[in-house]
Write a protein that holds these residues in place. Structure first.
Motif, PDB file in Angstrom:
ATOM      1  N   GLU A   1       8.490  29.494 -13.507  1.00  0.00           N
ATOM      2  CA  GLU A   1       7.075  29.549 -13.155  1.00  0.00           C
ATOM      3  C   GLU A   1       6.538  28.155 -12.835  1.00  0.00           C
ATOM      4  OE1 GLU A   1       4.498  31.709 -15.720  1.00  0.00           O
ATOM      5  OE2 GLU A   1       5.719  33.537 -15.687  1.00  0.00           O
ATOM      6  N   LEU A   2       5.640  28.108 -11.854  1.00  0.00           N
ATOM      7  CA  LEU A   2       4.984  26.870 -11.451  1.00  0.00           C
ATOM      8  C   LEU A   2       3.492  27.129 -11.277  1.00  0.00           C
ATOM      9  CD1 LEU A   2       7.240  25.235  -8.683  1.00  0.00           C
ATOM     10  CD2 LEU A   2       6.751  24.338 -10.958  1.00  0.00           C
TER      11      LEU A   2
ATOM     12  N   ILE B   1       3.775  19.506 -12.405  1.00  0.00           N
ATOM     13  CA  ILE B   1       5.053  19.270 -13.058  1.00  0.00           C
ATOM     14  C   ILE B   1       4.962  19.820 -14.477  1.00  0.00           C
ATOM     15  CG2 ILE B   1       6.657  17.507 -13.878  1.00  0.00           C
ATOM     16  CD1 ILE B   1       5.874  15.833 -11.467  1.00  0.00           C
ATOM     17  N   PRO B   2       5.761  20.814 -14.813  1.00  0.00           N
ATOM     18  CA  PRO B   2       5.631  21.492 -16.112  1.00  0.00           C
ATOM     19  C   PRO B   2       5.675  20.520 -17.286  1.00  0.00           C
ATOM     20  CG  PRO B   2       7.156  22.684 -14.709  1.00  0.00           C
ATOM     21  CD  PRO B   2       6.848  21.400 -13.992  1.00  0.00           C
ATOM     22  N   GLY B   3       4.790  20.778 -18.257  1.00  0.00           N
ATOM     23  CA  GLY B   3       4.755  19.967 -19.470  1.00  0.00           C
ATOM     24  C   GLY B   3       4.020  18.658 -19.323  1.00  0.00           C
ATOM     25  N   THR B   4       3.426  18.395 -18.145  1.00  0.00           N
ATOM     26  CA  THR B   4       2.689  17.149 -17.917  1.00  0.00           C
ATOM     27  C   THR B   4       1.383  17.474 -17.206  1.00  0.00           C
ATOM     28  OG1 THR B   4       3.445  16.584 -15.672  1.00  0.00           O
ATOM     29  CG2 THR B   4       4.960  16.090 -17.503  1.00  0.00           C
ATOM     30  N   GLU B   5       0.574  16.448 -17.004  1.00  0.00           N
ATOM     31  CA  GLU B   5      -0.619  16.585 -16.180  1.00  0.00           C
ATOM     32  C   GLU B   5      -0.379  16.047 -14.778  1.00  0.00           C
ATOM     33  OE1 GLU B   5      -3.930  14.818 -18.161  1.00  0.00           O
ATOM     34  OE2 GLU B   5      -3.899  16.239 -19.844  1.00  0.00           O
ATOM     35  N   ASP B   6       0.870  15.691 -14.487  1.00  0.00           N
ATOM     36  CA  ASP B   6       1.219  15.146 -13.176  1.00  0.00           C
ATOM     37  C   ASP B   6       1.428  16.266 -12.163  1.00  0.00           C
ATOM     38  OD1 ASP B   6       1.158  12.633 -14.277  1.00  0.00           O
ATOM     39  OD2 ASP B   6       3.329  12.562 -14.649  1.00  0.00           O
ATOM     40  N   HIS B   7       1.314  15.896 -10.908  1.00  0.00           N
ATOM     41  CA  HIS B   7       1.531  16.856  -9.838  1.00  0.00           C
ATOM     42  C   HIS B   7       2.131  16.138  -8.642  1.00  0.00           C
ATOM     43  CE1 HIS B   7      -2.397  15.098  -8.637  1.00  0.00           C
ATOM     44  NE2 HIS B   7      -1.904  15.258  -7.418  1.00  0.00           N
ATOM     45  N   ARG B   8       2.632  16.919  -7.706  1.00  0.00           N
ATOM     46  CA  ARG B   8       3.049  16.416  -6.410  1.00  0.00           C
ATOM     47  C   ARG B   8       2.405  17.309  -5.354  1.00  0.00           C
ATOM     48  NH1 ARG B   8       4.058  13.151  -9.497  1.00  0.00           N
ATOM     49  NH2 ARG B   8       6.002  11.977  -9.853  1.00  0.00           N
ATOM     50  N   SER B   9       1.994  16.698  -4.242  1.00  0.00           N
ATOM     51  CA  SER B   9       1.280  17.421  -3.189  1.00  0.00           C
ATOM     52  C   SER B   9       2.238  17.821  -2.078  1.00  0.00           C
ATOM     53  CB  SER B   9       0.167  16.540  -2.614  1.00  0.00           C
ATOM     54  OG  SER B   9      -0.774  16.193  -3.612  1.00  0.00           O
ATOM     55  N   PHE B  10       2.207  19.100  -1.712  1.00  0.00           N
ATOM     56  CA  PHE B  10       3.070  19.614  -0.656  1.00  0.00           C
ATOM     57  C   PHE B  10       2.281  20.592   0.216  1.00  0.00           C
ATOM     58  CE2 PHE B  10       5.958  18.848  -4.300  1.00  0.00           C
ATOM     59  CZ  PHE B  10       6.766  17.856  -3.727  1.00  0.00           C
ATOM     60  N   SER B  11       2.563  20.574   1.507  1.00  0.00           N
ATOM     61  CA  SER B  11       1.887  21.466   2.448  1.00  0.00           C
ATOM     62  C   SER B  11       2.526  22.851   2.450  1.00  0.00           C
ATOM     63  CB  SER B  11       1.949  20.894   3.863  1.00  0.00           C
ATOM     64  OG  SER B  11       1.290  19.647   3.937  1.00  0.00           O
ATOM     65  N   MET B  12       1.686  23.864   2.584  1.00  0.00           N
ATOM     66  CA  MET B  12       2.187  25.211   2.762  1.00  0.00           C
ATOM     67  C   MET B  12       2.776  25.362   4.164  1.00  0.00           C
ATOM     68  SD  MET B  12      -0.248  25.331   0.268  1.00  0.00           S
ATOM     69  CE  MET B  12      -1.876  25.538   1.006  1.00  0.00           C
TER      70      MET B  12
ATOM     71  N   GLY C   1      13.313  10.755  -7.518  1.00  0.00           N
ATOM     72  CA  GLY C   1      12.000  11.385  -7.541  1.00  0.00           C
ATOM     73  C   GLY C   1      11.888  12.380  -8.684  1.00  0.00           C
ATOM     74  N   HIS C   2      10.723  12.423  -9.332  1.00  0.00           N
ATOM     75  CA  HIS C   2      10.534  13.299 -10.486  1.00  0.00           C
ATOM     76  C   HIS C   2      10.655  14.764 -10.068  1.00  0.00           C
ATOM     77  CE1 HIS C   2       8.167  14.000 -14.487  1.00  0.00           C
ATOM     78  NE2 HIS C   2       9.188  14.815 -14.354  1.00  0.00           N
ATOM     79  N   PHE C   3       9.882  15.165  -9.046  1.00  0.00           N
ATOM     80  CA  PHE C   3       9.930  16.560  -8.609  1.00  0.00           C
ATOM     81  C   PHE C   3      11.294  16.874  -8.005  1.00  0.00           C
ATOM     82  CE2 PHE C   3       8.838  20.436  -6.406  1.00  0.00           C
ATOM     83  CZ  PHE C   3       7.849  20.995  -7.204  1.00  0.00           C
ATOM     84  N   SER C   4      11.838  15.923  -7.232  1.00  0.00           N
ATOM     85  CA  SER C   4      13.173  16.126  -6.647  1.00  0.00           C
ATOM     86  C   SER C   4      14.221  16.350  -7.731  1.00  0.00           C
ATOM     87  CB  SER C   4      13.566  14.910  -5.802  1.00  0.00           C
ATOM     88  OG  SER C   4      12.695  14.732  -4.716  1.00  0.00           O
ATOM     89  N   GLY C   5      14.106  15.572  -8.805  1.00  0.00           N
ATOM     90  CA  GLY C   5      15.065  15.727  -9.892  1.00  0.00           C
ATOM     91  C   GLY C   5      14.996  17.100 -10.524  1.00  0.00           C
ATOM     92  N   LEU C   6      13.773  17.633 -10.653  1.00  0.00           N
ATOM     93  CA  LEU C   6      13.625  18.966 -11.222  1.00  0.00           C
ATOM     94  C   LEU C   6      14.214  20.034 -10.296  1.00  0.00           C
ATOM     95  CD1 LEU C   6       9.994  18.661 -12.651  1.00  0.00           C
ATOM     96  CD2 LEU C   6      12.128  18.673 -13.938  1.00  0.00           C
ATOM     97  N   LEU C   7      14.108  19.819  -8.988  1.00  0.00           N
ATOM     98  CA  LEU C   7      14.718  20.758  -8.050  1.00  0.00           C
ATOM     99  C   LEU C   7      16.235  20.792  -8.220  1.00  0.00           C
ATOM    100  CD1 LEU C   7      12.693  20.038  -4.778  1.00  0.00           C
ATOM    101  CD2 LEU C   7      12.725  22.181  -6.060  1.00  0.00           C
ATOM    102  N   GLU C   8      16.799  19.655  -8.611  1.00  0.00           N
ATOM    103  CA  GLU C   8      18.246  19.564  -8.774  1.00  0.00           C
ATOM    104  C   GLU C   8      18.722  20.088 -10.132  1.00  0.00           C
ATOM    105  OE1 GLU C   8      20.407  18.741  -6.611  1.00  0.00           O
ATOM    106  OE2 GLU C   8      19.451  17.543  -5.069  1.00  0.00           O
ATOM    107  N   THR C   9      17.879  19.863 -11.173  1.00  0.00           N
ATOM    108  CA  THR C   9      18.385  20.083 -12.533  1.00  0.00           C
ATOM    109  C   THR C   9      17.700  21.200 -13.309  1.00  0.00           C
ATOM    110  OG1 THR C   9      16.843  18.460 -13.470  1.00  0.00           O
ATOM    111  CG2 THR C   9      18.976  17.626 -12.682  1.00  0.00           C
ATOM    112  N   THR C  10      16.457  21.510 -12.963  1.00  0.00           N
ATOM    113  CA  THR C  10      15.669  22.387 -13.832  1.00  0.00           C
ATOM    114  C   THR C  10      15.168  23.646 -13.132  1.00  0.00           C
ATOM    115  OG1 THR C  10      14.933  20.468 -15.110  1.00  0.00           O
ATOM    116  CG2 THR C  10      13.669  22.506 -15.361  1.00  0.00           C
TER     117      THR C  10
END
Length: 355
Positions: free
Chosen positions: A193-194, A147-158, A178-187
């Motif tokens: 880049e990720l 998650i940009p700007g943090t040390e947090d992450h979310r795990s997803f399968s390829m 959801g944090h990552f879900s919110g970024l998909l909607e807003t950011t």
């Protein structure tokens, strides 16, 4: 950095060095050793092992993954265990072929090339590799998206395979709040880049096995199963595939929650013995003919139980919401399927889920 200790694993005659500041599982990743693991968050029990000797401490974990009485008896979760002396640990679940054949961890910089809605709450996120230009992983594995700007992450399968050079796809469920879900909607948008780290997971085809393959998925659990199916079709195209029956059961609530039906059908046309059964839990009728599939009704585990005989002879790949994986595990346990024939990813979220 803390002091370093040696941790020896039995019965595989393998030893690694572990720093006090890292978990035993992370130390194994760092040294190219593929210990059995799942969520890496102390919630799934895939890395449960037994401490034979040594001084360890565990970070916070779920008692659903390791009950208090098990901890008192000496069981540990390697994803939460720190070594404070030389240790000897007995591995309960392991694949000796995989153990010494790990893909090294990599850090990658990527760019978003597409965010496509597949259903009302599931999206396909496509990435282009920037640095390095290649990503070595095994079909079915997953990565940590930072998650940009943090040390947090979310795990997803390829959902892709390593042969799809320079690009990755992740199938992701959006959760309200959801944090990552919110970024998909807003950011996040095309060009953003990720960073990601990986690969992780043992949800991979066991090349030494000749058993039939049964995949049970739901929701975004389509992602690693699609990676496996794409991989099997690639092997078939090059003449390197074993002839193994492959049956894929996918659970959804309604027909509107189904996606990638055409590609799965195309993959099935390339495999010599393939069956795909979408299962709808909240509908009792559906126009299967117009969708080009022969589906069924009920919870996906109920459909598997009705349609599959001799479950103990097959190899299983499970990925989906935790309640689905739990139900599948209960079904397979009741059918006498050995645990080493069951491979699963059961990701947790940071927000409450409906069952």
């Amino acid at each position: 950095m803390g002091e370093t200790h040696n941790v020896r694993f039995e019965p595989v005659d393998l030893e690694i060095e572990v720093d006090e500041d890292e978990t035993i599982l992370d130390a194994a990743f760092r040294q190219g050793v593929s210990l059995m693991h799942g969520c890496r968050e102390g919630q799934c029990s895939a890395c449960k092992s037994f401490l034979l000797e040594g001084d360890v401490q565990m970070d916070r974990y779920s008692t659903f993954a390791l009950a208090d009485y098990e901890s008192d008896e000496g069981y540990v979760l390697l994803c939460k265990t720190h070594a404070y002396s030389d240790c000897e640990i007995e591995l309960i679940n392991f694949d000796e072929d995989e153990l010494r054949n790990a893909v090294p961890l990599q850090h990658l910089r990527t760019k978003i090339t597409g965010i496509d809605e597949l259903t009302h709450d599931i999206v396909s996120v496509k990435l282009e590799l920037l640095e390095p230009a290649t990503f070595d992983f095994k079909p079915g594995q997953y990565a940590d998206l930072m998650i940009p700007g943090t040390e947090d992450h979310r795990s997803f399968s390829m959902a892709t395979t390593p042969t799809m050079a320079g690009r990755l796809e992740f199938i992701i469920k959006k959760y309200p709040g959801g944090h990552f879900s919110g970024l998909l909607e807003t950011t996040f948008e095309v060009g953003h880049e990720l960073d990601l780290n990986g690969p992780y997971g043992s949800f991979t085809i066991k090349e030494s096995s000749e058993r039939p393959i049964i995949c049970i998925g739901g929701g975004a659990g389509m992602s690693p199963i699609l990676s496996l199916l794409r991989h099997l079709s690639e092997l078939e195209a090059t003449g390197n595939a074993k002839v193994r029956p492959v049956h894929f059961y996918y659970g959804a609530r309604t027909a509107k929650d189904l996606f990638y039906l055409h590609e799965i059908k195309e993959i099935g046309n390339q495999l010599p013995d393939f069956g795909f059964v979408p299962c709808l839990s909240e509908e009792t009728t559906a126009d299967w003919e117009s969708m080009g599939v022969a589906g069924d009704f009920g919870f996906v585990t109920e459909v598997v139980e009705r349609r599959e005989a001799g479950l103990d002879a097959a190899e299983f790949y499970l990925c989906g919401p935790p309640p689905m994986v739990d139900a599948a595990m209960a079904l397979l346990d009741g059918a006498g399927v050995p645990i080493d024939q069951v491979h699963f990813d059961k990701f947790t979220t940071t927000v409450p889920q409906d069952s």
